[in-house]
Design a protein around this motif. Structure first.
Motif, PDB file in Angstrom:
ATOM      1  N   GLY A  85     -35.822 -28.976 -28.807  1.00  0.00           N
ATOM      2  CA  GLY A  85     -37.126 -28.335 -28.894  1.00  0.00           C
ATOM      3  C   GLY A  85     -37.135 -26.943 -28.285  1.00  0.00           C
ATOM      4  N   LEU A  86     -36.435 -26.769 -27.164  1.00  0.00           N
ATOM      5  CA  LEU A  86     -36.428 -25.485 -26.465  1.00  0.00           C
ATOM      6  C   LEU A  86     -35.651 -24.405 -27.202  1.00  0.00           C
ATOM      7  CD1 LEU A  86     -35.875 -26.623 -22.750  1.00  0.00           C
ATOM      8  CD2 LEU A  86     -37.986 -25.743 -23.758  1.00  0.00           C
ATOM      9  N   THR A  87     -34.705 -24.807 -28.058  1.00  0.00           N
ATOM     10  CA  THR A  87     -33.814 -23.826 -28.685  1.00  0.00           C
ATOM     11  C   THR A  87     -34.199 -23.486 -30.120  1.00  0.00           C
ATOM     12  OG1 THR A  87     -32.304 -25.638 -29.315  1.00  0.00           O
ATOM     13  CG2 THR A  87     -31.836 -24.460 -27.254  1.00  0.00           C
ATOM     14  N   ARG A  88     -35.320 -24.000 -30.598  1.00  0.00           N
ATOM     15  CA  ARG A  88     -35.675 -23.718 -32.002  1.00  0.00           C
ATOM     16  C   ARG A  88     -35.964 -22.236 -32.227  1.00  0.00           C
ATOM     17  NH1 ARG A  88     -32.874 -26.003 -34.481  1.00  0.00           N
ATOM     18  NH2 ARG A  88     -31.913 -26.176 -32.426  1.00  0.00           N
ATOM     19  N   PHE A  89     -36.474 -21.532 -31.220  1.00  0.00           N
ATOM     20  CA  PHE A  89     -36.837 -20.132 -31.436  1.00  0.00           C
ATOM     21  C   PHE A  89     -35.622 -19.202 -31.424  1.00  0.00           C
ATOM     22  CE2 PHE A  89     -36.615 -20.464 -26.896  1.00  0.00           C
ATOM     23  CZ  PHE A  89     -36.250 -19.211 -26.445  1.00  0.00           C
ATOM     24  N   ILE A  90     -34.423 -19.720 -31.031  1.00  0.00           N
ATOM     25  CA  ILE A  90     -33.207 -18.903 -31.098  1.00  0.00           C
ATOM     26  C   ILE A  90     -32.193 -19.510 -32.065  1.00  0.00           C
ATOM     27  CG2 ILE A  90     -33.447 -17.980 -28.754  1.00  0.00           C
ATOM     28  CD1 ILE A  90     -31.332 -20.052 -27.875  1.00  0.00           C
ATOM     29  N   ALA A  91     -32.634 -20.452 -32.881  1.00  0.00           N
ATOM     30  CA  ALA A  91     -31.709 -21.162 -33.767  1.00  0.00           C
ATOM     31  C   ALA A  91     -31.011 -20.237 -34.759  1.00  0.00           C
ATOM     32  CB  ALA A  91     -32.455 -22.268 -34.508  1.00  0.00           C
ATOM     33  N   ALA A  92     -31.634 -19.121 -35.112  1.00  0.00           N
ATOM     34  CA  ALA A  92     -31.031 -18.211 -36.093  1.00  0.00           C
ATOM     35  C   ALA A  92     -29.880 -17.397 -35.507  1.00  0.00           C
ATOM     36  CB  ALA A  92     -32.104 -17.277 -36.649  1.00  0.00           C
ATOM     37  N   ASP A  93     -29.843 -17.253 -34.188  1.00  0.00           N
ATOM     38  CA  ASP A  93     -28.775 -16.497 -33.516  1.00  0.00           C
ATOM     39  C   ASP A  93     -27.743 -17.482 -32.990  1.00  0.00           C
ATOM     40  OD1 ASP A  93     -27.129 -14.962 -31.909  1.00  0.00           O
ATOM     41  OD2 ASP A  93     -28.777 -13.778 -31.071  1.00  0.00           O
ATOM     42  N   HIS A  94     -26.694 -17.733 -33.763  1.00  0.00           N
ATOM     43  CA  HIS A  94     -25.743 -18.780 -33.399  1.00  0.00           C
ATOM     44  C   HIS A  94     -24.989 -18.481 -32.104  1.00  0.00           C
ATOM     45  CE1 HIS A  94     -25.313 -21.073 -37.471  1.00  0.00           C
ATOM     46  NE2 HIS A  94     -26.540 -21.057 -36.997  1.00  0.00           N
ATOM     47  N   VAL A  95     -24.695 -17.225 -31.843  1.00  0.00           N
ATOM     48  CA  VAL A  95     -23.967 -16.871 -30.619  1.00  0.00           C
ATOM     49  C   VAL A  95     -24.794 -17.234 -29.390  1.00  0.00           C
ATOM     50  CG1 VAL A  95     -22.976 -14.996 -29.262  1.00  0.00           C
ATOM     51  CG2 VAL A  95     -22.659 -15.047 -31.746  1.00  0.00           C
ATOM     52  N   LEU A  96     -26.054 -16.810 -29.381  1.00  0.00           N
ATOM     53  CA  LEU A  96     -26.942 -17.131 -28.258  1.00  0.00           C
ATOM     54  C   LEU A  96     -27.209 -18.624 -28.190  1.00  0.00           C
ATOM     55  CD1 LEU A  96     -28.771 -16.214 -25.951  1.00  0.00           C
ATOM     56  CD2 LEU A  96     -30.565 -15.775 -27.637  1.00  0.00           C
ATOM     57  N   LEU A  97     -27.418 -19.235 -29.347  1.00  0.00           N
ATOM     58  CA  LEU A  97     -27.723 -20.665 -29.393  1.00  0.00           C
ATOM     59  C   LEU A  97     -26.596 -21.495 -28.791  1.00  0.00           C
ATOM     60  CD1 LEU A  97     -29.418 -23.079 -30.335  1.00  0.00           C
ATOM     61  CD2 LEU A  97     -28.297 -22.892 -32.576  1.00  0.00           C
ATOM     62  N   VAL A  98     -25.357 -21.174 -29.146  1.00  0.00           N
ATOM     63  CA  VAL A  98     -24.211 -21.944 -28.652  1.00  0.00           C
ATOM     64  C   VAL A  98     -24.091 -21.821 -27.137  1.00  0.00           C
ATOM     65  CG1 VAL A  98     -21.691 -22.038 -28.627  1.00  0.00           C
ATOM     66  CG2 VAL A  98     -22.917 -21.931 -30.800  1.00  0.00           C
ATOM     67  N   GLY A  99     -24.308 -20.612 -26.606  1.00  0.00           N
ATOM     68  CA  GLY A  99     -24.240 -20.432 -25.162  1.00  0.00           C
ATOM     69  C   GLY A  99     -25.272 -21.268 -24.434  1.00  0.00           C
ATOM     70  N   VAL A 100     -26.496 -21.260 -24.957  1.00  0.00           N
ATOM     71  CA  VAL A 100     -27.562 -22.047 -24.344  1.00  0.00           C
ATOM     72  C   VAL A 100     -27.265 -23.543 -24.446  1.00  0.00           C
ATOM     73  CG1 VAL A 100     -30.005 -22.654 -24.509  1.00  0.00           C
ATOM     74  CG2 VAL A 100     -29.306 -20.273 -24.742  1.00  0.00           C
ATOM     75  N   LEU A 101     -26.737 -23.983 -25.587  1.00  0.00           N
ATOM     76  CA  LEU A 101     -26.425 -25.406 -25.769  1.00  0.00           C
ATOM     77  C   LEU A 101     -25.351 -25.868 -24.798  1.00  0.00           C
ATOM     78  CD1 LEU A 101     -26.465 -25.732 -29.673  1.00  0.00           C
ATOM     79  CD2 LEU A 101     -28.213 -26.476 -28.048  1.00  0.00           C
ATOM     80  N   PHE A 102     -24.317 -25.049 -24.601  1.00  0.00           N
ATOM     81  CA  PHE A 102     -23.264 -25.430 -23.661  1.00  0.00           C
ATOM     82  C   PHE A 102     -23.827 -25.582 -22.252  1.00  0.00           C
ATOM     83  CE2 PHE A 102     -19.927 -24.602 -26.699  1.00  0.00           C
ATOM     84  CZ  PHE A 102     -18.866 -25.349 -26.223  1.00  0.00           C
ATOM     85  N   VAL A 103     -24.691 -24.656 -21.853  1.00  0.00           N
ATOM     86  CA  VAL A 103     -25.243 -24.700 -20.491  1.00  0.00           C
ATOM     87  C   VAL A 103     -26.161 -25.903 -20.305  1.00  0.00           C
ATOM     88  CG1 VAL A 103     -26.778 -23.527 -18.871  1.00  0.00           C
ATOM     89  CG2 VAL A 103     -25.041 -22.226 -20.106  1.00  0.00           C
TER      90      VAL A 103
END
Length: 214
Positions: A85-103
């Motif tokens: 839910g928290l990452t839907r607003f950055i889902a289009a930016d895969h680089v940023l999304l992956v970093g946030v998901l790992f953390v």
């Protein structure tokens, strides 16, 4: 001195974060050396944290099925739903999304143990569950990345750093703490070493926070 450090540790940690930011922004050329220093100082911090935990009782945590059930439900069911839910607003930016998901999906378990110990939490039971949690992260993370990002990215991930972190930041500090406790129960030099390392807990946390931020 030790009592003063423990009493004011929160403010000291905040000061360490600020100092680390000042050094990192003011001396960018120091970044490579600071990066090399992260694992050694973190390993020492975990050694001190594990030393404060009675390792001869950690097996009790693995027999607490209710605790393990709550732990796994929180980490691998509830948290991924919140992260999605928290990452839907950055889902289009895969680089940023992956970093946030790992953390957010694979946070440092060793830090959790340290902070739980400092807060008077169930650090012994968390320590018992650490191998299971790390294995769970290694198995579940590719699945979550596949669901949140896609198959192509999962194929490009190198999971060797997870294994390296487990050995350097969990196994070795835990082994060193166990040997130190064994020596402290039988020798004067072991008790002295245990006292010195235990007294260094707050300074090691300060150094760790400052170096990582820097």
């Amino acid at each position: 001195m030790i009592a003063w450090l423990e009493k004011h540790q929160i403010w000291l940690y905040l000061a360490a974060l600020a100092c680390g930011a000042v050094v990192g922004l003011g001396m960018p050329a120091a970044a490579p050396a600071l990066e090399v220093a992260i694992n050694p100082v973190l390993g020492l911090l975990l050694y001190a944290a594990f030393l404060a935990v009675p390792l001869n009782r950690i097996g009790q945590g693995l027999r607490d099925l209710r605790f393990l059930g709550v732990l796994f439900a929180l980490n691998f069911v509830l948290v991924p739903l919140v992260v999605w839910g928290l990452t839907r607003f950055i889902a289009a930016d895969h680089v940023l999304l992956v970093g946030v998901l790992f953390v957010l999906l694979a946070p440092c378990i060793d830090y959790v143990i340290v902070f739980s110990h400092l807060a008077g939490g169930a650090s012994e039971r968390l320590l018992s569950a650490t191998p299971l949690l790390m294995l769970g992260q290694m198995v579940a993370l590719p699945l979550y990345l596949w669901l949140f990002v896609g198959t192509e990215f999962v194929r490009s991930v190198d999971f060797a750093p997870f294994v390296e972190a487990f050995v350097l930041l969990i196994v070795l500090p835990l082994l060193a703490a166990g040997l130190t406790q064994f020596a402290a129960a039988r020798t004067a030099w072991g008790r002295k070493l245990e006292a010195i390392v235990s007294a260094a807990m707050v300074p090691l946390m300060i150094a760790t926070l400052a170096i990582i931020v820097a």
